[in-house]
Design an enzyme around this catalytic site. Structure first.
Site, PDB file in Angstrom:
ATOM      1  N   HIS A   1       0.784  -1.298   0.077  1.00  0.00           N
ATOM      2  CA  HIS A   1      -0.023   0.064   0.111  1.00  0.00           C
ATOM      3  C   HIS A   1       0.966   1.338  -0.030  1.00  0.00           C
ATOM      4  O   HIS A   1       0.662   2.371  -0.660  1.00  0.00           O
ATOM      5  CB  HIS A   1      -0.865  -0.081   1.155  1.00  0.00           C
ATOM      6  CG  HIS A   1      -2.319  -0.701   0.881  1.00  0.00           C
ATOM      7  ND1 HIS A   1      -2.277  -2.229   0.976  1.00  0.00           N
ATOM      8  CD2 HIS A   1      -3.642  -0.263   0.811  1.00  0.00           C
ATOM      9  CE1 HIS A   1      -3.597  -2.396   0.748  1.00  0.00           C
ATOM     10  NE2 HIS A   1      -4.299  -1.402   0.617  1.00  0.00           N
TER      11      HIS A   1
ATOM     12  N   LYS B   1      -9.608  -7.687   8.782  1.00  0.00           N
ATOM     13  CA  LYS B   1     -10.297  -7.741   9.955  1.00  0.00           C
ATOM     14  C   LYS B   1     -10.096  -6.639  10.967  1.00  0.00           C
ATOM     15  O   LYS B   1      -8.834  -6.033  10.685  1.00  0.00           O
ATOM     16  CB  LYS B   1      -9.561  -9.088  10.633  1.00  0.00           C
ATOM     17  CG  LYS B   1      -8.086  -8.838  11.041  1.00  0.00           C
ATOM     18  CD  LYS B   1      -7.802 -10.276  11.823  1.00  0.00           C
ATOM     19  CE  LYS B   1      -6.289 -10.200  12.124  1.00  0.00           C
ATOM     20  NZ  LYS B   1      -6.018 -11.448  12.608  1.00  0.00           N
TER      21      LYS B   1
END
Length: 193
Positions: free
Chosen positions: A38, A103
Site C-alpha cells: 500500500h 479484520k
C-alpha cells in the site's frame, strides 16, 4: 438473512446494494496487498505514476499468504489487521477502489472516504486462513516480488466468504452489533430481575 453473491468487478451499483451485516460470497478477481505494498502504491500515486493494477471497481484483500505446499494454489490466506492500511486506503478509494477485505476496525478517515466515494469494508474470519485458501482457485504475482508474502497478487476466488462490516453509508457492524448485544443483555437482565 440470505447470502449475497457478488461477482467482481465490484461496481458502484453493487456497492450501493450492500448493507452492514450482509453475509456475502465473492467470486471473480480480487487483489492482495498489505501495508508495505500500500505504501508503494501511494508513493506512485503521489508521483503521478501508473499503478501496477487497476484499483477501479476492485477489491483488495489485506493478506500475506503463506507459501503454497505442493498441489496447492496458495498457502494459508487469513486476513491481517486492517488499521495498518488506514493511512493509505483513502488514496486508493479516491481512485475507485470499491472493496477491502480484512479484520478489525477502520479509522474515521477511511470511513469518510468510503461514504464519499462509494466503497465497502468486508470482514473475513481471522484464524481460518487454511479454509479461506480453498476458495482461491488461482494466484499470480502482479508486483513487488521482493516483498515476499506481502507482494501484490491477483487471485481468482470462488464463493469467498465475507461479511459487510462497514457499508457505503458508513453503517458499522462493530458498532451496531455491540449496541444490539448490550440492548439485548439489558432486556434479559430486566426480565430476570
Amino acid at each position: 438473512m440470505a447470502t449475497v453473491k457478488i461477482t467482481t468487478p465490484l461496481t458502484q451499483d453493487k456497492v450501493k446494494q450492500l448493507r452492514s451485516g450482509d453475509s456475502c460470497l465473492i467470486s471473480g478477481v480480487i487483489y492482495t496487498a498489505r501495508d508495505a505494498a500500500h505504501k508503494r502504491l501511494c508513493e506512485l500515486v503521489a508521483a503521478g505514476k501508473e499503478l501496477p493494477l487497476d484499483v477501479k471497481d476492485s477489491i483488495i484483500y489485506f493478506v500475506g499468504p503463506t507459501p503454497a505446499k505442493p498441489g496447492q494454489t496458495i498457502g494459508s490466506a487469513g486476513p491481517t489487521t486492517s488499521y495498518r492500511m488506514d493511512a493509505y486506503s483513502p488514496t486508493l478509494i479516491k481512485l475507485g477502489l470499491t472493496g477491502m477485505i480484512g479484520k478489525g476496525k477502520r479509522g474515521a478517515e477511511v470511513v469518510d472516504a468510503m461514504k464519499e466515494h462509494g466503497a465497502v469494508y468486508f470482514g473475513a474470519i481471522g484464524g481460518c486462513g487454511a479454509l479461506l485458501s480453498k476458495c482461491i482457485k488461482k494466484s499470480e504475482l502482479v508486483a513487488y516480488e521482493d516483498l515476499g508474502a506481502e507482494a501484490i497478487r491477483r487471485l481468482e476466488v470462488e464463493d469467498f466468504p465475507v461479511i459487510v462490516i462497514i457499508d457505503s453509508q458508513g453503517n458499522n457492524l462493530y458498532q451496531s452489533g455491540r449496541a444490539n448485544y448490550l440492548a439485548e443483555k439489558e432486556k434479559i437482565s430486566e426480565n430476570n430481575a
